[in-house]
Design an enzyme around this catalytic site. Structure first.
Site, PDB file in Angstrom:
ATOM      1  CG  HIS A 243      -2.035   1.004   1.152  1.00 61.15           C
ATOM      2  ND1 HIS A 243      -2.893   1.136   0.069  1.00 61.15           N
ATOM      3  CD2 HIS A 243      -2.428   1.960   2.039  1.00 61.15           C
ATOM      4  CE1 HIS A 243      -3.758   2.101   0.299  1.00 61.15           C
ATOM      5  NE2 HIS A 243      -3.498   2.617   1.478  1.00 61.15           N
ATOM      6  CD1 TRP A 244       1.368   3.264   3.182  1.00 59.51           C
ATOM      7  CD2 TRP A 244       2.982   2.628   4.604  1.00 59.51           C
ATOM      8  NE1 TRP A 244       0.882   3.413   4.452  1.00 59.51           N
ATOM      9  CE2 TRP A 244       1.835   3.033   5.343  1.00 59.51           C
ATOM     10  CE3 TRP A 244       4.105   2.189   5.285  1.00 59.51           C
ATOM     11  CZ2 TRP A 244       1.805   3.003   6.746  1.00 59.51           C
ATOM     12  CZ3 TRP A 244       4.083   2.157   6.679  1.00 59.51           C
ATOM     13  CH2 TRP A 244       2.950   2.573   7.390  1.00 59.51           C
TER      14      TRP A 244
END
Length: 272
Positions: A243-244
């Site tokens: 996600h990052w």
């Protein structure tokens, strides 16, 4: 240094870095999130821009005013007010997760204020079968409802955000955990973020979607609805990434985004 702006019903904290055409950076909604925790490591690659890194209302050092308005809608208007206070008529917007939803809402409501959009696994557009929630969102909501979350719960959350768990450093976990303990009014779970789906076609800005292939929070399977809905959008998918994206694949992210902001990719395609 973090500063604060009066946005009418409270203050919006922000950090400014660099000079040049403005870029506004909008972080996600995870526990302990702040503008600089999301994007601080990326800023040196964008020092030729005027970077405004925001703490959205209710995160970091920005208080959360009492409001019944959906969070994305509320935050978008406060970011626009902050831009006005800073003398910024128009800017590129870069938003991660929740911040991507805030960026889309600004582009829908105030198209004259947006040059280009970069959205990393943005929120605000849910598939028809949600919930059940992806495991990353389950952990996020569980952390937000815990009366006194333990540091290990933050460690578990951070590890879900990255494909390479070696990047979930003790320092990062400590930073996020300490930030998460700052007192803000509680949110209902799941929060009322607001639904952006009906208005995707209103986004006129060239848009770059960047997604981690192994994202377990806002899955890649949620991307097609946004890609189809925004008239001038393209998608870049990075493998071995969750996600990052801006943190886990920082060199590639910085290169892709710089190229796009300088008029590459989408602009070349539209001209052709």
């Amino acid at each position: 240094m973090t500063s604060a702006l009066d946005v009418g019903d409270g203050e919006l904290a922000y950090t400014e870095f660099g000079t040049g055409s403005p870029v506004v950076w909008l972080h996600g909604s995870g526990p302990g999130a702040t503008g600089m925790s999301n994007f601080g490591a990326n800023l040196p690659a964008f020092e030729d821009h005027r970077n405004i890194v925001v703490d959205l209302p209710g995160w970091g050092r920005s208080p959360r005013p009492a409001t019944d308005e959906p969070l994305l809608f509320h935050a978008a208007e406060r970011v626009c007010r902050a831009m006005t206070a800073l003398g910024i008529d128009r800017a590129h917007l870069v938003g991660n997760s929740y911040g991507g939803g805030v960026a889309m809402r600004i582009a829908m409501r105030h198209p004259d204020r947006v040059d280009r959009l970069v959205l990393m696994a943005p929120g605000g557009v849910l598939p028809e079968d949600a919930p059940p929630w992806p495991v990353g969102l389950e952990h996020l909501f569980a952390y937000m409802t815990a009366e006194k979350p333990a540091r290990e719960e933050m460690a578990q959350f951070v590890r879900l955000m990255v494909y390479d768990e070696a990047l979930a450093t003790e320092a990062l976990i400590d930073e996020r955990y300490e930030s998460s303990l700052r007192a803000h009014p509680e949110l209902p779970i799941p929060p009322n973020f607001g639904d952006l789906t009906p208005d995707l076609a209103l986004i006129a800005a060239p848009t770059l979607l960047v997604w981690g292939r192994e994202d377990q929070t806002v899955p890649l399977t949620w991307a097609p609805a946004i890609l189809r809905g925004i008239p001038d959008a393209e998608l870049r998918v990075l493998p071995h990434c969750r996600h990052w994206v801006q943190y886990e694949r920082a060199p590639e992210f910085n290169h892709i985004v710089r190229e796009f902001l300088q008029g590459g990719a989408a602009a070349a395609a539209s001209e052709g």
